[in-house]
Motif scaffolding. Structure first.
Motif, PDB file in Angstrom:
ATOM      1  N   VAL A   8      -1.529  -0.443  -2.778  1.00 26.14           N
ATOM      2  CA  VAL A   8      -2.687  -0.791  -2.340  1.00 26.14           C
ATOM      3  C   VAL A   8      -3.608  -0.582  -3.379  1.00 26.14           C
ATOM      4  O   VAL A   8      -4.221   0.465  -3.909  1.00 26.14           O
ATOM      5  CB  VAL A   8      -3.350   0.066  -1.554  1.00 26.14           C
ATOM      6  N   ILE A  36      -3.062  -5.708  -1.152  1.00 26.57           N
ATOM      7  CA  ILE A  36      -1.571  -5.215  -0.704  1.00 26.57           C
ATOM      8  C   ILE A  36      -0.160  -5.857  -1.705  1.00 26.57           C
ATOM      9  O   ILE A  36      -0.587  -6.894  -1.357  1.00 26.57           O
ATOM     10  CB  ILE A  36      -1.532  -4.713   0.776  1.00 26.57           C
ATOM     11  N   ASN A  90       6.307   2.161   1.012  1.00 30.00           N
ATOM     12  CA  ASN A  90       4.885   2.120   1.388  1.00 30.00           C
ATOM     13  C   ASN A  90       4.269   1.233   0.206  1.00 30.00           C
ATOM     14  O   ASN A  90       4.870   1.062  -0.850  1.00 30.00           O
ATOM     15  CB  ASN A  90       4.186   3.229   0.943  1.00 30.00           C
ATOM     16  N   PRO A  91       3.139   0.376   0.496  1.00 28.41           N
ATOM     17  CA  PRO A  91       2.691  -0.561  -0.176  1.00 28.41           C
ATOM     18  C   PRO A  91       1.329  -0.179  -1.563  1.00 28.41           C
ATOM     19  O   PRO A  91       1.299   0.350  -1.264  1.00 28.41           O
ATOM     20  CB  PRO A  91       2.415  -1.487   0.581  1.00 28.41           C
ATOM     21  N   ARG A 150      -1.686   3.733   3.773  1.00 28.04           N
ATOM     22  CA  ARG A 150      -2.266   3.793   2.586  1.00 28.04           C
ATOM     23  C   ARG A 150      -4.269   3.255   2.677  1.00 28.04           C
ATOM     24  O   ARG A 150      -3.915   2.796   4.405  1.00 28.04           O
ATOM     25  CB  ARG A 150      -1.950   2.352   1.703  1.00 28.04           C
ATOM     26  N   GLN A 193       1.393   9.298   0.876  1.00 27.73           N
ATOM     27  CA  GLN A 193       0.364   7.766   0.872  1.00 27.73           C
ATOM     28  C   GLN A 193      -0.079   8.172  -0.197  1.00 27.73           C
ATOM     29  O   GLN A 193      -0.827   9.084   0.140  1.00 27.73           O
ATOM     30  CB  GLN A 193      -0.331   7.843   2.567  1.00 27.73           C
ATOM     31  N   TRP A 214      -6.555 -10.993   7.733  1.00 25.36           N
ATOM     32  CA  TRP A 214      -5.620 -10.558   6.706  1.00 25.36           C
ATOM     33  C   TRP A 214      -5.257 -12.214   6.358  1.00 25.36           C
ATOM     34  O   TRP A 214      -5.037 -12.949   6.976  1.00 25.36           O
ATOM     35  CB  TRP A 214      -4.578 -10.137   6.869  1.00 25.36           C
ATOM     36  N   THR A 262      -4.415  -1.648  11.352  1.00 27.66           N
ATOM     37  CA  THR A 262      -6.003  -1.026  10.585  1.00 27.66           C
ATOM     38  C   THR A 262      -6.629  -0.534  10.664  1.00 27.66           C
ATOM     39  O   THR A 262      -7.423  -1.076  12.014  1.00 27.66           O
ATOM     40  CB  THR A 262      -6.727  -2.928   9.982  1.00 27.66           C
TER      41      THR A 262
END
Length: 595
Positions: free
Chosen positions: A567, A578, A564-565, A511, A11, A253, A532
């Protein structure tokens, strides 16, 4: 050396939070309440503990105690130490059904919050005055099972009982009661077969709620409600509602829909944000196949114009055409950005999904925003001993001193690296870059893959969350602070701390972003989830507090091993942005914003 499979990932944290969000979190923390679970499940204390864990995971309660009510009956005085209680039953029955019902009725009369769930509002109800004076919202009766049910019709849209609830799956058994609503009750939402799922009423000015499902989840038995859906939110919302707690409004979001051809779906790309005046997110590299030792990583570079979705250009993707020799493909690398020189600095990474082909090179992308000239890659040649090649590490940046700080990650032989490095003159504009290797005092993290890192340049403190002991596990949810992180002002020093409430469960690949102005960090995803969370006082100077947010709209779950995204944060609007990632639903190239 040929690629090797490994079970490791990371992360890498950027920087985020907002003053408005800080206000929201403070309000939520101030209303955190003590609650209790009164259960008599067939699985005993283990099943009660599962319900307890689900409620604690929401971050909304200061205390969650458990009672096995087939062995003990809480007194009225004990009940009144809690703001609300959740009562459910099974065939073990009750130690004293009449006394329990009397005490619960007295508790409601005194303003206490009671939530009743299956089978206590179905085939195993308790007795006493609660029953004889009819305090039910759903009248007890027979039970149904074996018909797979999900969340059906919502009758009261916007009800606080459904805050943040997007889905609910009762599992293959889908235990429920078959009786009708109390005449004074309101049907908030139904099961997919039309039976009530959530019902509420008011008794003497106190809210009452009945939930028509069995609280333990498929974490303890496979046929029970699916813990990947929103049963924990339903129970937490009900307890807050009957306790009279109004939680702050939650953000939603926002899916961004840029024009142009997007990057291919991928995980472990890096991302930087070039600032509000240019409003560009730059995405570099990544891997399309997750932790696959034979899939080469990418080396393409993309620009998302209008990245914050607030004007300053229509959101649009374009692949950056650039001069110079390109870096080799990589994923699990780091990228930091100097807005004053418009340079992106890239370090390390993995040439494949998960392999022993790690990198320790440093590259700079000049004119990264595309607004100051033609973007050009330049490889830097720092002096000093080079760090060991790695991926899945943490890198943060002090723009004032032009220093990049690197910690941990995965080495070439699937090792957890625990070393600290500082690259001076990191963007190459203030002299020859130089690596140094400070030695912090104190005992630092051991599981250093998959950590999320943040940095407060004002206090010179690096914050690390999570971590993974490569390659056999476990994952961690520890919170670490490194003072004097860049080696100036004193010797760097490690400190392990505990926030004043329950942290997120340990996940791989969470992240996040951090905003030094509000001193709040915000975290998203990990281990295929879409949770989140926020952390106040994130630089460690004052006591920290975790809060889980329940946005009304959330991206699909993502994150994990090479999944992982990317960010970033727009600090002027406070929007976290993201891109991409891999999750249970596949690989993504989507863009989402959190206001």
């Amino acid at each position: 050396m040929s690629p090797r499979f490994r079970i490791c990932r990371e992360q890498t944290l950027a920087f985020q939070a907002v003053a408005l969000m800080f206000t929201l979190l403070s309000a939520a923390a101030a209303q955190s309440i003590p609650v209790a679970i009164l259960g008599s499940p067939a699985g005993g204390a283990v099943w009660n503990s599962d319900v307890q864990a689900k409620l604690l995971s929401t971050g909304q309660f200061s205390t969650v105690d458990t009672y096995l009510i087939n062995e003990v009956t809480p007194t009225l005085a004990q009940l009144q130490t809690y703001k609300a209680v959740l009562v459910y039953s099974d065939h073990p029955g009750f130690a004293d059904s009449v006394t329990l019902g009397n005490n619960l009725a007295d508790y409601v009369d005194a303003g206490g919050g009671v939530v009743v769930a299956v089978f206590a509002d179905a085939s195993f109800p308790f007795a006493g005055r609660f029953a004889t004076d009819d305090y039910w919202a759903i009248e007890p009766g027979a039970q149904t099972q074996g018909v797979h049910l999900t969340l059906g019709t919502v009758h009261i849209a916007g009800s606080p009982l459904l805050a943040g609830v997007l889905s609910f799956d009762g599992g293959s058994s889908s235990y429920a009661g078959t009786a009708a609503l109390n005449a004074a009750a309101v049907d908030v939402a139904d099961w997919s077969d039309g039976a009530p799922l959530i019902a509420s009423r008011v008794i003497g000015g106190t809210n009452r709620v009945d939930l028509n499902f069995f609280p333990p989840s498929n974490a303890v038995r496979s046929d029970l409600w699916l813990h990947a859906t929103d049963g924990a939110k339903l129970m937490a919302n009900a307890l807050n509602y009957v306790a009279g707690v109004t939680l702050p409004a939650q953000p939603a979001w926002i899916p961004l829909q840029p024009s142009g051809t997007p990057p291919s779906p991928r995980g472990d790309a890096s991302g930087i944000y070039t600032g509000n005046s240019t409003n560009v997110m730059v995405v570099f590299a990544g891997n399309t196949a997750g932790c696959n030792a034979t899939t080469p990583s990418l080396n393409d570079t993309w620009a998302l114009a209008g990245a914050n979705g607030l004007g300053g250009g229509t959101p649009a993707w374009s692949q950056i055409a650039m001069s110079g020799t390109l870096p080799s493909g990589r994923r699990g690398h780091s990228a930091v950005y100097n807005s004053a020189t418009d340079r992106m600095i890239v370090f390390g990474g993995d040439s494949f999904g998960c392999s022993s082909h790690k990198l320790n090179d440093v590259w700079v992308l000049t004119h990264a925003s595309g607004t100051t000239g033609t973007a050009t890659w330049q490889q830097l040649t720092p002096s000093g001993t080079l760090p060991e090649a790695r991926s899945d590490h943490v890198a943060v940046y002090n723009q004032t001193s032009n220093q990049m700080i690197v910690f941990g990650g995965d080495g070439n032989l699937s090792t957890n690296l625990t070393d600290l490095w500082v690259l001076a003159n990191a963007d190459g504009t203030t002299g020859t870059p130089q690596w140094t290797n400070p030695t912090p005092s104190g005992t630092g993290p051991s599981g250093t893959a998959y950590m999320a890192g943040a940095y407060d340049p004002g206090s010179n403190v690096m914050t690390l969350y999570g971590g993974f002991d490569c390659c056999a596990g476990p994952a961690f949810n520890h919170l670490w602070f490194l003072s004097n992180a860049n080696g100036t002002g004193g010797t760097p020093a490690w400190r392990l701390v505990s926030a004043n409430n329950t942290p997120p469960t340990a996940k791989v690949g969470t992240r996040g972003v951090y905003n030094p102005t509000s001193n709040v960090a915000e975290y998203f995803a990990g281990s295929g989830t879409n949770q989140t969370w926020t952390l106040t006082n994130a630089n460690g100077v004052a006591q920290q507090a975790w809060t889980r947010l329940f946005p009304a709209v959330v991206p699909p779950g993502r994150g994990g091993l090479a999944a992982n995204p990317a960010v970033v944060l727009d600090p002027s609007s406070g929007r976290m942005i993201i891109f991409g990632g891999l999750g249970p639903e596949g690989a993504f190239n989507d863009v989402w914003l959190l206001p």
